[in-house]
Design an enzyme around this catalytic site. Structure first.
Site, PDB file in Angstrom:
ATOM      1  N   TRP A   1     -69.604  21.745   7.468  1.00 57.44           N
ATOM      2  CA  TRP A   1     -70.456  22.029   6.318  1.00 57.44           C
ATOM      3  C   TRP A   1     -69.801  21.476   5.059  1.00 57.44           C
ATOM      4  CZ3 TRP A   1     -72.900  27.623   6.536  1.00 57.44           C
ATOM      5  CH2 TRP A   1     -73.740  27.700   7.658  1.00 57.44           C
ATOM      6  N   LYS A   2     -70.617  20.881   4.195  1.00 61.16           N
ATOM      7  CA  LYS A   2     -70.121  20.353   2.915  1.00 61.16           C
ATOM      8  C   LYS A   2     -70.410  21.382   1.830  1.00 61.16           C
ATOM      9  CE  LYS A   2     -70.029  16.325  -0.078  1.00 61.16           C
ATOM     10  NZ  LYS A   2     -69.762  17.157  -1.262  1.00 61.16           N
ATOM     11  N   TYR A   3     -69.340  21.997   1.336  1.00 65.04           N
ATOM     12  CA  TYR A   3     -69.487  23.109   0.398  1.00 65.04           C
ATOM     13  C   TYR A   3     -69.647  22.613  -1.033  1.00 65.04           C
ATOM     14  CZ  TYR A   3     -68.094  25.689   4.501  1.00 65.04           C
ATOM     15  OH  TYR A   3     -68.053  26.198   5.774  1.00 65.04           O
TER      16      TYR A   3
END
EC number: 6.5.1.1
Length: 747
Positions: A394-396
């Site tokens: 996941w790209k936060y």
């Protein structure tokens, strides 16, 4: 790299750019008193050239002398070449003459790093030699020639006064220490004006008006100093003492700071005054950024090692591969050890091949982070990685953080541009021991800090995180709680891991660290080579308040590539399913006054990308959408404090785009657009895709301020060109053109 370095072995004419027409500067009565912060728009300013400064008029009846340029002897012509004649000091001479000093010019083709180092008898580098080097570089148009000139000076220092190399390097990029130490000057212009008035007897209003005219207090200081007669000339300045005094000034405040600035300025001669004042302001304005400096340092080192084989400053072609290798080794070492106090003694004492061993990475010293390439869809990811084993994370939507712990247990936190953010997160430091599992004495982890809703146990938008205080944070008064998502381990217990693949690094991460609910978590990840699973995982990440996915190779080509935007990491954001693959991070360089409802604020802005090769900001669009009234008020108040009287010499734009006010390049904005197109007006990526046209954004829209990026970390020209070429309509046109060329060739 190969192209830019080997270009040094071409003829001089190949390494310089063609001159641009002179810039017109409006004449202002020097005796007219102007307000403290006047903004005067330059007339017919050309973005390609620097203003020509006329001799200053003087208060009362005193006459001034124009600024002295580096003197050049008449050219001598022989059968093979035309070259400047430079006075050389014999190897056995004991003293430099006045002519030696005045004729010092490290840009000359006949310059010899040892023979022309007029200070070699004293073994101490004069500040005037460095100032003259800066002056020549400022007057030079070609970037390669600028680098070569600086390399000549560095080589002279290495040969004659090696102890002065560290201060010379720091002064050349206007730093007093490694960037992560945060030691900065930033003396206010008003304070400097008062010091100049006190030292020269000038009127403050006159100094202000001339600064408004030239846009450069350094030039005004030099002209004021040159025209001043003194009964007793202070002892000449040297590089070592100037650097030491500047560090003292940075640590002082009040009258003691003012007194030291005054004493130093009084001792300045000729162009020393210009660059001393610019150093204090924090803008050297010679066009040498860090990558160019490292290249100059590498070339200077090769020249020094083969000085007996060099004809003047020219390095024989046989050493060109050595220059390429030395430059790569030096830049690689600097990426993992960004500290000239460590690197420079090492290159002077040891073989360059030992540099990485002598300058290892260690906690407390930030690495330049590895960055990802944007993609437009899941299919592009699989086209790139083929049959490689990959992981999706996941790209936060937060702030990149490199967290360090040394052997003493001290914690340091650095941003993506190596800014020390330790004081911003006392809460993370307080709970850092809970993260550890097993025997962990030291580490460096790569992570993302996000704002966290403690009650709902979910991620909050980046805008919430941006409201958190940056300085003087009291742990008891923190209102925005944060959670750290860890995705990589770069160093553990004295061992660097950047050369290991991601599978190994991740295994060690899970062995030595543990999650703590709401405080420390591992990035949510999925190892898969199934395209449908990746698509589903992307949708889940968006529901989890994330931007999308980071897709990485696990085993093949999976090392941590310091300071590189690598194609082994791809980012897949929720917006990428549109025509444009990514948002852009652009620098605000100008503002247009608002009309109608926007009267009293800026209604539009001129944005630019950054060209790392030429070290210039290139216009890419005008923007006026995506702003709330509150946004415009905030931007106007902030940018209004950074107005300049004219465009910077390193701004590249068309005169038809000239804004009402020019700004210092101090703020980066994230911007989305419909697509990118070729433009006859904008200059972004000019010469990369098209020889005469740049690239512009269609329907740009403001998204947010990027406080975590400085202007030189903005989207660069090569990225803009890549985004343009990645558009479907452009690729289709290229395919059609290729097909036509093949058919023409066949028939």
């Amino acid at each position: 790299m190969q192209k830019s370095i080997t270009s040094f072995f071409k003829k001089k004419s190949d390494a310089t750019d063609s001159p641009s027409p002179p810039k017109k500067v409006p004449k202002i009565d020097a005796k007219t008193e102007l307000p403290d912060e006047p903004h005067i728009k330059s007339e017919s300013a050309s973005p390609e050239t620097k203003p020509k400064v006329e001799p200053m008029s003087v208060d009362s009846e005193e006459k001034t002398s124009p600024v002295k340029n580096v003197k050049k002897e008449p050219k001598e012509v022989d059968d093979k070449t035309t070259d400047k004649k430079v006075t050389t000091i014999g190897l056995n001479s004991t003293a430099a003459t006045k002519e030696d000093v005045e004729n010092y010019d490290p840009s000359a083709d006949s310059y010899h790093p040892l023979k022309n180092a007029y200070w070699k008898d004293k073994k101490v580098t004069p500040y005037l030699a460095l100032a003259r080097t800066f002056q020549v570089i400022e007057e030079t148009k070609g970037r390669l020639k600028m680098i070569d000139t600086l390399s000549n000076f560095f080589c002279s220092v290495m040969l004659v006064s090696p102890e002065d190399l560290v201060p010379s390097v720091y002064l050349s990029i206007n730093q007093l220490a490694p960037a992560y130490e945060g030691l900065e000057l930033g003396v206010a212009e008003t304070t400097l004006m008062k010091a100049i008035c006190k030292a020269t007897g000038r009127n403050l209003a006159h100094i202000k008006s001339q600064t408004q005219l030239t846009g450069d207090l350094g030039i005004v200081a030099e002209q004021s100093r040159v025209s001043q007669r003194m009964m007793f000339q202070p002892a000449p300045l040297n590089v070592r003492d100037v650097f030491r005094k500047l560090r003292e000034i940075a640590k002082l405040s009040g009258q003691s700071k003012m007194d030291l600035v005054y004493n130093m300025f009084v001792a300045c001669r000729s162009s020393e005054a210009r660059f001393f004042i610019r150093s204090l302001i924090g803008k050297l304005r010679i066009g040498i950024a860090e990558q160019s400096l490292l290249t100059a340092l590498a070339i200077g080192l090769v020249k020094k090692n083969h000085i007996d084989d060099c004809k003047a400053s020219k390095v024989p072609d046989v050493y060109k591969d050595e220059i390429v290798d030395t430059t790569l080794l030096l830049k690689t070492a600097y990426c993992q050890c960004p500290n000239y106090d460590i690197i420079i003694p090492a290159i002077l004492k040891y073989d360059i091949k030992e540099l990485q061993e002598r300058c290892p990475m260690h906690p407390g010293m930030p690495l330049r982070p590895m960055l990802a390439q944007p993609t437009k869809g899941v299919h592009e990811v699989f086209e790139r990685f083929g049959g490689m084993q990959i992981t999706c994370e996941w790209k936060y939507d937060g702030e990149r953080a490199q967290i360090h712990r040394n052997e003493k247990g001290e914690i340091s936190i650095f941003s993506r541009n190596s800014e020390n953010n330790t004081a911003k997160y006392p809460d993370l430091i307080a709970r850092s021991t809970a993260l550890l599992k097993g025997d962990v004495k030291s580490y460096i982890i790569d992570s993302e800090i996000v704002a966290w809703d403690v009650e709902r146990k979910q991620i909050l938008p980046f805008q919430v995180l941006s409201t958190r205080k940056r300085k003087n944070v009291d742990i008891e008064e923190i209102k925005v709680q944060v959670c750290v998502y860890i995705f990589d381990l770069l160093y553990i217990n004295g061992t660097a891991l950047v050369t290991k693949n991601l599978s190994e690094r991740r295994k060690l991460l899970l062995e030595h660290f543990q999650e703590v609910e709401g405080e420390w978590k591992f990035a949510t990840a999925l190892d898969t080579n199934d395209i449908d699973e990746v698509q589903q995982f992307l949708e889940e990440s968006i529901k989890g308040n994330c931007e999308g996915l980071m897709v990485k190779t696990l085993d093949e080509e999976a090392t941590y590539e310091i300071a590189k935007r690598s194609r082994n990491w791809l980012k897949l954001k929720k917006d990428y399913l549109s025509n444009v693959g990514d948002s852009l991070d652009l620098v605000v360089i100008g503002g247009y006054k608002g009309k109608g409802r926007r009267t009293g604020t800026y209604g539009g802005f001129l944005l630019a990308c950054y060209d790392t090769e030429n070290e210039e900001y290139q216009s890419i669009c005008k923007i006026g959408t995506g702003f709330t009234d509150e946004d415009l008020q905030t931007h106007s108040e902030f940018l209004g404090k950074h107005v300049t009287s004219a465009a910077k010499s390193y701004y590249r734009y068309d005169p038809s785009l000239e804004p009402d006010h020019w700004f210092e390049p101090v703020q980066v904005w994230e911007v989305k657009c419909a697509d990118l197109s070729l433009s006859p007006i904008h200059r972004a990526a000019i010469g990369i895709v098209d020889g005469e046209r740049g690239i512009s954004l269609r329907f740009p829209r403001f998204i947010r301020i990027r406080d975590d990026k400085n202007s030189e970390n903005a989207t660069d020209a090569n990225q803009v060109a890549h985004m343009y070429q990645s558009q479907d309509q452009v690729k289709n046109n290229q395919k059609s053109s290729t097909q036509m060329e093949m058919e023409d060739e066949f028939y």
